[in-house]
Design a protein around this motif. Structure first.
Motif, PDB file in Angstrom:
ATOM      1  N   ALA A  31       0.811  -1.219   0.000  1.00 39.05           N
ATOM      2  CA  ALA A  31       0.000   0.000   0.000  1.00 39.05           C
ATOM      3  C   ALA A  31       0.841   1.264   0.000  1.00 39.05           C
ATOM      4  CB  ALA A  31      -0.934  -0.002   1.209  1.00 39.05           C
ATOM      5  N   LYS A  32       2.098   1.148   0.420  1.00 38.99           N
ATOM      6  CA  LYS A  32       2.961   2.328   0.551  1.00 38.99           C
ATOM      7  C   LYS A  32       3.918   2.508  -0.634  1.00 38.99           C
ATOM      8  CE  LYS A  32       2.941   1.861   5.597  1.00 38.99           C
ATOM      9  NZ  LYS A  32       3.781   1.559   6.788  1.00 38.99           N
ATOM     10  N   ILE A  33       3.986   1.530  -1.547  1.00 36.60           N
ATOM     11  CA  ILE A  33       4.924   1.628  -2.664  1.00 36.60           C
ATOM     12  C   ILE A  33       4.285   2.436  -3.790  1.00 36.60           C
ATOM     13  CG2 ILE A  33       6.305   0.375  -4.350  1.00 36.60           C
ATOM     14  CD1 ILE A  33       6.179  -2.063  -2.509  1.00 36.60           C
ATOM     15  N   PRO A  34       4.797   3.646  -4.052  1.00 35.74           N
ATOM     16  CA  PRO A  34       4.167   4.453  -5.100  1.00 35.74           C
ATOM     17  C   PRO A  34       4.643   4.029  -6.493  1.00 35.74           C
ATOM     18  CG  PRO A  34       5.971   5.671  -4.106  1.00 35.74           C
ATOM     19  CD  PRO A  34       5.880   4.364  -3.363  1.00 35.74           C
ATOM     20  N   VAL A  35       3.725   4.047  -7.427  1.00 40.70           N
ATOM     21  CA  VAL A  35       4.051   3.864  -8.839  1.00 40.70           C
ATOM     22  C   VAL A  35       3.700   5.173  -9.542  1.00 40.70           C
ATOM     23  CG1 VAL A  35       3.488   2.637 -10.969  1.00 40.70           C
ATOM     24  CG2 VAL A  35       3.692   1.380  -8.815  1.00 40.70           C
ATOM     25  N   SER A  36       4.658   5.725 -10.252  1.00 42.35           N
ATOM     26  CA  SER A  36       4.471   7.013 -10.912  1.00 42.35           C
ATOM     27  C   SER A  36       3.846   6.802 -12.287  1.00 42.35           C
ATOM     28  CB  SER A  36       5.809   7.747 -11.038  1.00 42.35           C
ATOM     29  OG  SER A  36       5.626   9.096 -11.395  1.00 42.35           O
ATOM     30  N   MET A  37       2.580   7.185 -12.400  1.00 44.45           N
ATOM     31  CA  MET A  37       1.871   7.083 -13.669  1.00 44.45           C
ATOM     32  C   MET A  37       2.271   8.247 -14.579  1.00 44.45           C
ATOM     33  SD  MET A  37      -1.841   6.112 -12.023  1.00 44.45           S
ATOM     34  CE  MET A  37      -2.715   6.290 -13.576  1.00 44.45           C
ATOM     35  N   HIS A  38       2.349   7.995 -15.844  1.00 43.68           N
ATOM     36  CA  HIS A  38       2.827   8.973 -16.816  1.00 43.68           C
ATOM     37  C   HIS A  38       1.650   9.695 -17.455  1.00 43.68           C
ATOM     38  CE1 HIS A  38       1.874   5.204 -18.577  1.00 43.68           C
ATOM     39  NE2 HIS A  38       2.062   5.603 -19.819  1.00 43.68           N
ATOM     40  N   CYS A  39       1.685  11.008 -17.418  1.00 42.60           N
ATOM     41  CA  CYS A  39       0.556  11.792 -17.908  1.00 42.60           C
ATOM     42  C   CYS A  39       0.355  11.624 -19.404  1.00 42.60           C
ATOM     43  CB  CYS A  39       0.752  13.268 -17.558  1.00 42.60           C
ATOM     44  SG  CYS A  39       2.024  14.112 -18.538  1.00 42.60           S
ATOM     45  N   TRP A  40       1.410  11.330 -20.152  1.00 48.72           N
ATOM     46  CA  TRP A  40       1.338  11.357 -21.614  1.00 48.72           C
ATOM     47  C   TRP A  40       0.551  10.208 -22.233  1.00 48.72           C
ATOM     48  CZ3 TRP A  40       5.800  11.555 -18.716  1.00 48.72           C
ATOM     49  CH2 TRP A  40       6.598  10.410 -18.669  1.00 48.72           C
ATOM     50  N   GLN A  41       0.155   9.216 -21.464  1.00 49.52           N
ATOM     51  CA  GLN A  41      -0.755   8.202 -21.991  1.00 49.52           C
ATOM     52  C   GLN A  41      -2.134   8.803 -22.285  1.00 49.52           C
ATOM     53  OE1 GLN A  41      -0.931   4.911 -23.078  1.00 49.52           O
ATOM     54  NE2 GLN A  41      -3.086   5.439 -23.373  1.00 49.52           N
ATOM     55  N   GLY A  42      -2.491   9.859 -21.570  1.00 49.03           N
ATOM     56  CA  GLY A  42      -3.839  10.403 -21.680  1.00 49.03           C
ATOM     57  C   GLY A  42      -4.093  11.285 -22.881  1.00 49.03           C
ATOM     58  N   ASP A  43      -3.007  11.740 -23.542  1.00 53.29           N
ATOM     59  CA  ASP A  43      -3.232  12.650 -24.681  1.00 53.29           C
ATOM     60  C   ASP A  43      -2.264  12.391 -25.832  1.00 53.29           C
ATOM     61  OD1 ASP A  43      -0.823  13.680 -23.651  1.00 53.29           O
ATOM     62  OD2 ASP A  43      -1.349  15.705 -24.307  1.00 53.29           O
ATOM     63  N   ASP A  44      -1.618  11.224 -25.825  1.00 53.47           N
ATOM     64  CA  ASP A  44      -0.726  10.813 -26.920  1.00 53.47           C
ATOM     65  C   ASP A  44       0.484  11.729 -27.068  1.00 53.47           C
ATOM     66  OD1 ASP A  44      -2.875   9.109 -27.234  1.00 53.47           O
ATOM     67  OD2 ASP A  44      -3.638  10.106 -29.028  1.00 53.47           O
ATOM     68  N   VAL A  45       1.018  12.187 -25.946  1.00 54.84           N
ATOM     69  CA  VAL A  45       2.262  12.973 -25.883  1.00 54.84           C
ATOM     70  C   VAL A  45       2.130  14.300 -26.638  1.00 54.84           C
ATOM     71  CG1 VAL A  45       4.767  12.679 -25.745  1.00 54.84           C
ATOM     72  CG2 VAL A  45       3.351  10.685 -26.178  1.00 54.84           C
ATOM     73  N   GLN A  46       0.957  14.920 -26.569  1.00 53.57           N
ATOM     74  CA  GLN A  46       0.756  16.191 -27.272  1.00 53.57           C
ATOM     75  C   GLN A  46       1.085  17.391 -26.394  1.00 53.57           C
ATOM     76  OE1 GLN A  46      -0.124  16.546 -30.676  1.00 53.57           O
ATOM     77  NE2 GLN A  46       0.525  14.403 -30.474  1.00 53.57           N
ATOM     78  N   GLU A  80      -7.896  11.124 -12.553  1.00 46.89           N
ATOM     79  CA  GLU A  80      -8.651  10.808 -11.334  1.00 46.89           C
ATOM     80  C   GLU A  80      -9.477   9.541 -11.522  1.00 46.89           C
ATOM     81  OE1 GLU A  80     -10.960  14.129  -9.921  1.00 46.89           O
ATOM     82  OE2 GLU A  80      -9.285  15.516 -10.186  1.00 46.89           O
ATOM     83  N   GLN A  81     -10.082   9.397 -12.697  1.00 48.04           N
ATOM     84  CA  GLN A  81     -10.868   8.200 -12.964  1.00 48.04           C
ATOM     85  C   GLN A  81      -9.979   6.959 -12.940  1.00 48.04           C
ATOM     86  OE1 GLN A  81     -14.239   7.679 -13.366  1.00 48.04           O
ATOM     87  NE2 GLN A  81     -13.640   5.534 -13.389  1.00 48.04           N
ATOM     88  N   ALA A  82      -8.810   7.045 -13.568  1.00 48.74           N
ATOM     89  CA  ALA A  82      -7.901   5.904 -13.586  1.00 48.74           C
ATOM     90  C   ALA A  82      -7.381   5.584 -12.190  1.00 48.74           C
ATOM     91  CB  ALA A  82      -6.728   6.188 -14.533  1.00 48.74           C
ATOM     92  N   MET A  83      -6.966   6.596 -11.455  1.00 44.31           N
ATOM     93  CA  MET A  83      -6.397   6.374 -10.128  1.00 44.31           C
ATOM     94  C   MET A  83      -7.411   5.766  -9.164  1.00 44.31           C
ATOM     95  SD  MET A  83      -3.945   9.708  -9.591  1.00 44.31           S
ATOM     96  CE  MET A  83      -2.368   9.829 -10.467  1.00 44.31           C
ATOM     97  N   ALA A  84      -8.683   6.074  -9.370  1.00 44.50           N
ATOM     98  CA  ALA A  84      -9.725   5.531  -8.498  1.00 44.50           C
ATOM     99  C   ALA A  84      -9.889   4.024  -8.679  1.00 44.50           C
ATOM    100  CB  ALA A  84     -11.050   6.236  -8.773  1.00 44.50           C
ATOM    101  N   LEU A  85      -9.317   3.474  -9.730  1.00 49.60           N
ATOM    102  CA  LEU A  85      -9.452   2.057 -10.033  1.00 49.60           C
ATOM    103  C   LEU A  85      -8.183   1.263  -9.729  1.00 49.60           C
ATOM    104  CD1 LEU A  85     -11.287   2.490 -13.457  1.00 49.60           C
ATOM    105  CD2 LEU A  85     -12.312   2.157 -11.194  1.00 49.60           C
ATOM    106  N   ILE A  86      -7.220   1.930  -9.094  1.00 49.61           N
ATOM    107  CA  ILE A  86      -5.910   1.330  -8.822  1.00 49.61           C
ATOM    108  C   ILE A  86      -5.626   1.412  -7.329  1.00 49.61           C
ATOM    109  CG2 ILE A  86      -3.429   1.478  -9.282  1.00 49.61           C
ATOM    110  CD1 ILE A  86      -4.300   3.033 -11.905  1.00 49.61           C
ATOM    111  N   PRO A  87      -5.324   0.295  -6.668  1.00 48.61           N
ATOM    112  CA  PRO A  87      -5.049   0.347  -5.231  1.00 48.61           C
ATOM    113  C   PRO A  87      -3.653   0.885  -4.926  1.00 48.61           C
ATOM    114  CG  PRO A  87      -4.743  -1.881  -6.023  1.00 48.61           C
ATOM    115  CD  PRO A  87      -5.253  -1.081  -7.199  1.00 48.61           C
ATOM    116  N   GLY A  88      -3.461   1.341  -3.720  1.00 45.77           N
ATOM    117  CA  GLY A  88      -2.130   1.717  -3.256  1.00 45.77           C
ATOM    118  C   GLY A  88      -1.709   3.116  -3.645  1.00 45.77           C
ATOM    119  N   ALA A  89      -0.470   3.443  -3.288  1.00 45.55           N
ATOM    120  CA  ALA A  89       0.068   4.785  -3.508  1.00 45.55           C
ATOM    121  C   ALA A  89       0.361   5.021  -4.981  1.00 45.55           C
ATOM    122  CB  ALA A  89       1.344   4.964  -2.682  1.00 45.55           C
ATOM    123  N   LYS A  90       0.075   6.248  -5.414  1.00 47.75           N
ATOM    124  CA  LYS A  90       0.358   6.658  -6.782  1.00 47.75           C
ATOM    125  C   LYS A  90       1.113   7.981  -6.802  1.00 47.75           C
ATOM    126  CE  LYS A  90      -3.688   5.524  -6.929  1.00 47.75           C
ATOM    127  NZ  LYS A  90      -4.581   4.661  -6.074  1.00 47.75           N
TER     128      LYS A  90
END
Length: 418
Positions: A31-46, A80-90
């Motif tokens: 629960a404490k191990i953060p995974v850093s999600m990348h913003c560029w998946q959401g808009d194709d690196v634009q 926010e929608q994606a993070m709500a579906l993923i357990p643990g630290a982000k």
């Protein structure tokens, strides 16, 4: 909680306990191990530059699935929608092109104020932010060189851009109370055989040394450098090779970024983690899925993803390894891509935490390699899925594939209307 989930978890806990594994401790750690999600998946690196141009630098986001984010507000809503579906630290990993400004801002002039909206959002989400200079998709990167460019004025532009990014990264860390890892990746290289391999590397060393010359508190900011074997348009020579950056990280005490897609198809970064850890204090991982070459597909729960997690956990490197993701698939629902990839990384970490490592080490130290292999293989069949389901249910996150219904609902109500 569903009684079936609780019953399955109780049985799994007993089975793991028989092998000396403390399931409750593993869950607390996960629960404490953060995974850093990348913003560029959401808009194709634009990104959101007012004068944004075409995607260049050997980067391609293929596909045209509808509903991609086109504003910071849309991107944050999707996250926010994606993070709500993923357990643990982000955490969230931002590129410099995701600034917010009504007027065009030159990349060498960006400031913390252009990212204040992201910091306010991160505070509300209770997450940390990481950062990246954007040394591609710009007129000054059009010929495939940036920090190693022979033209001093172009090189100066990118040096100043990276300096500005370090100040923004430190602002993130100071504002959010968790260090921002700022990763420098450049596309510099040549399509055909160069006559001078040394000169660009000499220029890159000098540029990087100037960039990191301004001191920042490591509690706020950590520098990282990322290698690559080759890129589109740089097939024959990459200035920032693995050897170059391993040496740089070791001698300058900065973090080394290992990207799962940046090596030969027969190479894996899991084997590099322990070796590099002997010489480099901090490692940054870009967990991705290469298909043939650097194609950055959505992360699977495959052998290499599991091996990466095992190496981190087995070697006690959680305090020194920063786990980030790096893929961009524009051919499928982008929120689903985030959820699949991030949940798979979390699953791999859980499986690693549930491994009977003490028994494995004892067998290895005694030269009992048959027992070691048997335990490793039997561990694959242990009921980790019951523990994962319990972890999700405990945090109020959808169990199993039920999260997909939430994504479909969001697609119908939000994405389809963009």
């Amino acid at each position: 909680m569903n009684p079936m989930i609780e019953t399955a978890f109780g049985l799994a806990r007993e089975q793991y306990a028989a092998l000396g594994v403390d399931v409750d401790a593993a869950l607390e750690q996960l629960a404490k191990i953060p995974v850093s999600m990348h913003c560029w998946q959401g808009d194709d690196v634009q990104g959101f530059e007012a004068d944004a141009g075409d995607l260049t630098g050997g980067i391609q986001a293929t596909g045209n699935y509808p509903g991609k984010a086109s504003t910071p507000a849309q991107l944050r809503q999707d996250l926010e929608q994606a993070m709500a579906l993923i357990p643990g630290a982000k955490r969230l990993n931002l590129h410099a092109i995701y600034l917010e400004s009504a007027e065009p801002v030159a990349r060498d002039k960006i400031e913390p104020k252009h990212f204040a909206g992201w910091v306010d959002w991160a505070k509300r989400q209770q997450i940390g932010l990481d950062f990246n200079p954007t040394c591609f998709s710009h007129p000054n990167s059009g010929d495939g060189m940036t920090l190693a460019h022979p033209d001093e004025s172009i090189r100066r532009f990118w040096i100043d851009h990276c300096k500005a990014c370090r100040r923004i990264s430190a602002y993130f860390g100071e504002s959010l109370g968790t260090p921002s890892v700022m990763n420098i990746w450049i596309p510099d290289g040549m399509k055909d055989l160069p006559a001078d391999r040394l000169g660009p590397r000499q220029r890159l060393v000098a540029a990087l040394d100037e960039i990191i010359s301004e001191p920042f508190d490591e509690a706020h900011h950590i520098d990282a450098v990322e290698s690559k074997l080759f890129g589109i348009g740089a097939e024959s020579y990459t200035v920032g090779s693995n050897e170059f950056y391993l040496g740089y990280a070791a001698t300058r005490d900065v973090a080394l970024c290992l990207d799962a897609g940046h090596f030969h198809p027969t190479e894996v970064i899991s084997d590099k983690i322990s070796a590099a850890s002997l010489y480099v204090r901090h490692l940054l991982l870009h967990v991705s899925r290469p298909v043939r070459w650097d194609s950055d597909h959505v992360v699977l729960l495959d052998d290499e993803t599991q091996a990466i997690a095992n190496e981190i956990i087995r070697n006690g490197l959680l305090e020194r390894v920063h786990i980030g993701l790096d893929f961009f698939d524009a051919s499928i629902n982008r929120i689903a891509a985030w959820v699949i990839g991030t949940r798979n990384m979390k699953k791999a970490l859980l499986k690693a935490l549930l491994e009977p490592i003490d028994a494995l080490r004892q067998a290895e130290q005694q030269g009992d390699y048959a027992s070691r292999l048997a335990l490793m293989e039997e561990s694959r069949s242990l009921p980790w899925q019951a523990v994962w389901d319990y972890a999700c249910a405990r945090e109020g996150v959808p169990v199993g594939a039920t999260w997909l219904a939430k994504v479909k609902e969001y697609e119908a109500e939000v994405l389809s209307r963009r």
